[in-house]
Design a protein around this motif. Structure first.
Motif, PDB file in Angstrom:
ATOM      1  N   ILE A  12      -0.692  -1.854   3.086  1.00  8.31           N
ATOM      2  CA  ILE A  12      -0.874  -3.125   2.394  1.00  8.31           C
ATOM      3  C   ILE A  12      -0.642  -2.899   0.901  1.00  8.31           C
ATOM      4  O   ILE A  12      -1.048  -1.870   0.349  1.00  8.31           O
ATOM      5  N   ASP A  13       0.026  -3.854   0.256  1.00  8.39           N
ATOM      6  CA  ASP A  13       0.324  -3.707  -1.170  1.00  8.39           C
ATOM      7  C   ASP A  13      -0.952  -3.577  -1.994  1.00  8.39           C
ATOM      8  O   ASP A  13      -2.039  -3.959  -1.562  1.00  8.39           O
ATOM      9  N   SER A  14      -0.809  -3.063  -3.193  1.00  7.84           N
ATOM     10  CA  SER A  14      -1.975  -2.740  -4.028  1.00  7.84           C
ATOM     11  C   SER A  14      -2.812  -3.960  -4.388  1.00  7.84           C
ATOM     12  O   SER A  14      -4.013  -3.846  -4.646  1.00  7.84           O
ATOM     13  N   ASP A  15      -2.199  -5.147  -4.429  1.00  7.02           N
ATOM     14  CA  ASP A  15      -2.944  -6.376  -4.726  1.00  7.02           C
ATOM     15  C   ASP A  15      -3.422  -7.100  -3.466  1.00  7.02           C
ATOM     16  O   ASP A  15      -4.020  -8.179  -3.558  1.00  7.02           O
ATOM     17  N   LYS A  16      -3.096  -6.533  -2.329  1.00  2.44           N
ATOM     18  CA  LYS A  16      -3.482  -7.098  -1.016  1.00  2.44           C
ATOM     19  C   LYS A  16      -2.931  -8.505  -0.794  1.00  2.44           C
ATOM     20  O   LYS A  16      -3.538  -9.331  -0.100  1.00  2.44           O
ATOM     21  N   HIS A  17      -1.782  -8.790  -1.387  1.00  2.00           N
ATOM     22  CA  HIS A  17      -1.157 -10.100  -1.156  1.00  2.00           C
ATOM     23  C   HIS A  17      -0.659 -10.228   0.279  1.00  2.00           C
ATOM     24  O   HIS A  17      -0.548 -11.347   0.804  1.00  2.00           O
ATOM     25  N   LEU A  18      -0.353  -9.108   0.910  1.00  2.00           N
ATOM     26  CA  LEU A  18       0.119  -9.153   2.294  1.00  2.00           C
ATOM     27  C   LEU A  18      -0.959  -9.708   3.225  1.00  2.00           C
ATOM     28  O   LEU A  18      -0.657 -10.402   4.203  1.00  2.00           O
ATOM     29  N   LEU A  19      -2.219  -9.430   2.901  1.00  2.00           N
ATOM     30  CA  LEU A  19      -3.318  -9.998   3.694  1.00  2.00           C
ATOM     31  C   LEU A  19      -3.359 -11.513   3.537  1.00  2.00           C
ATOM     32  O   LEU A  19      -3.713 -12.231   4.484  1.00  2.00           O
ATOM     33  N   ASP A  20      -2.998 -12.011   2.354  1.00  2.00           N
ATOM     34  CA  ASP A  20      -2.919 -13.463   2.154  1.00  2.00           C
ATOM     35  C   ASP A  20      -1.796 -14.059   3.006  1.00  2.00           C
ATOM     36  O   ASP A  20      -1.931 -15.179   3.530  1.00  2.00           O
ATOM     37  N   VAL A  21      -0.682 -13.317   3.131  1.00  2.00           N
ATOM     38  CA  VAL A  21       0.412 -13.772   3.999  1.00  2.00           C
ATOM     39  C   VAL A  21      -0.063 -13.826   5.446  1.00  2.00           C
ATOM     40  O   VAL A  21       0.261 -14.771   6.184  1.00  2.00           O
ATOM     41  N   PHE A  22      -0.851 -12.833   5.868  1.00  2.00           N
ATOM     42  CA  PHE A  22      -1.412 -12.842   7.216  1.00  2.00           C
ATOM     43  C   PHE A  22      -2.288 -14.082   7.426  1.00  2.00           C
ATOM     44  O   PHE A  22      -2.255 -14.705   8.494  1.00  2.00           O
ATOM     45  N   THR A  23      -3.079 -14.411   6.412  1.00  2.00           N
ATOM     46  CA  THR A  23      -3.942 -15.589   6.510  1.00  2.00           C
ATOM     47  C   THR A  23      -3.119 -16.867   6.636  1.00  2.00           C
ATOM     48  O   THR A  23      -3.408 -17.734   7.476  1.00  2.00           O
ATOM     49  N   ALA A  24      -2.075 -16.970   5.794  1.00  2.00           N
ATOM     50  CA  ALA A  24      -1.189 -18.142   5.873  1.00  2.00           C
ATOM     51  C   ALA A  24      -0.511 -18.207   7.242  1.00  2.00           C
ATOM     52  O   ALA A  24      -0.382 -19.285   7.841  1.00  2.00           O
TER      53      ALA A  24
END
Length: 373
Positions: A12-24
């Motif tokens: 997961i990227d350092s800012d955890k934006h990928l987790l936000d993509v998972f949520t979306a």
């Protein structure tokens, strides 16, 4: 050669934006599942039954399963991620506790199985409309609801049969030697793993490419007939419905093509590189990783064999990883769009929804009130 195994690791990227993509993705997946359930139930009504609507029902089921297997359980997985920051990778290394990691892997495998069904049924929708335009009398007499239902069942059985060995190609176990029970993936059989990752992906790419080609030809043929006034003559309500039905199928085909072409191009690139022998080094390990986490391994392959993005390794990985996740979101948007297209283009479907509303207690009360006025 010794046993081939690997830890199931999610970067997961350092800012955890990928987790936000998972949520979306989870939100889009649940909306898509809800809409496809509504489509299936509405098309069960007797007034809407036809060979085309049977195909649409099959597509609704396939899209529902595709959406569920993509992000359907991600809200649960997001609660179970155990992440640690890696200074060497400048990324978070996230693990899913066993058995969640096993469930995530099998859902990822199922995503390909159910999405192949969507491809085949959507292609069949276009072909059915082409045949109906070209041979209307034969279509009315020969292309029955039962035959169309058999075609849908055949697509489901074929895709599941081809995809089932992939679930048995990989053995997932908990690593109890660590303080957390992470998943360790290992190969059950070297021939099965080669089919599950390499041969299956090549088959899927061939299927997707052929389906896209047929959909493009079908779309151009239908548009050509519309432009050349195939439905000219005395305008009746039936002719208007036929025209709207044809336009609706064209829109479904075009939207499906737009959302799927990026993935087709990516898989074609992979097939060309594999055929050229670029991926033969450590092939069994690569095959295992490709089966465990398609997006992760494909991102690494893009880094190793392309120079589309400059920068250090893990920065490029993050960019490719986001791009692959966006391609996956496109697939979900395609699954979601069908309901919207049906509602906009089908007056009969809208009338059935209105009639359903009127049959509810509030609907009957509203209708009586309107009649009194």
């Amino acid at each position: 050669m010794g046993p081939v195994n690997s830890r199931i690791l999610y970067l997961i990227d350092s800012d955890k934006h990928l987790l936000d993509v998972f949520t979306a993705g989870s939100v889009i997946a649940y909306v898509s599942m809800l809409f496809n359930i509504l489509v299936f139930l509405l098309l069960c009504r007797k007034a809407l039954r036809s060979p085309a609507t049977v195909l649409m029902q099959g597509l609704a089921v396939a899209d529902f399963l595709t959406a569920f297997s993509s992000y359907g359980l991600h809200p649960l997985f997001l609660l179970e991620y155990d992440c640690e920051y890696s200074t060497t990778r400048t990324l978070y290394e996230c693990f899913l506790q066993h058995p969640y990691c096993s469930l995530a892997t099998h859902l990822s495998i199922s995503f390909f199985t159910f999405h192949n069904i969507s491809f085949m049924i959507t292609t069949c929708l276009g072909l059915q409309k082409v045949i109906a335009i070209r041979y209307p009398i034969w279509t009315k007499n020969q292309l029955t609801i039962n035959k169309t239902a058999i075609i849908c069942v055949f697509f489901f059985v074929l895709s599941v049969a081809l995809g089932m060995p992939r679930h048995f190609a990989i053995k997932l176990e908990a690593d109890i030697s660590m303080h957390r029970q992470i998943c360790i993936g290992s190969i059950n059989d070297k021939d099965v793993i080669k089919y599950a990752s390499v041969h299956y992906l090549m088959f899927q790419t061939t299927l997707m490419t052929c389906c896209c080609f047929v959909m493009v030809i079908s779309t151009f043929f239908i548009i050509y007939k519309l432009i050349n006034n195939k439905f000219k003559g005395r305008v009746t309500e039936r002719r208007r419905q036929e025209r709207r039905s044809v336009i609706m199928i064209v829109i479904v085909l075009v939207v499906f093509l737009i959302t799927e072409i990026p993935k087709v191009i990516l898989n074609l690139w992979w097939c060309i590189k594999h055929t050229a022998g670029d991926f033969l080094a450590n092939d069994r390990f690569r095959s295992l990783l490709l089966l465990q986490n398609y997006e992760d391994e494909m991102s690494k392959l893009l880094i190793d064999h392309t120079d589309m993005i400059s920068g250090y390794y893990w920065y490029r990985y993050s960019v490719f990883r986001f791009l692959l996740e966006i391609i996956k979101l496109f697939t979900l948007l395609g699954c979601l769009s069908n309901f919207i297209i049906y509602i906009i283009m089908s007056m009969k479907l809208r009338n059935e929804i209105i009639s359903l509303f009127k049959k509810t207690p509030n609907g009957r009360a509203l209708e009586m009130e309107m009649n009194r006025k």
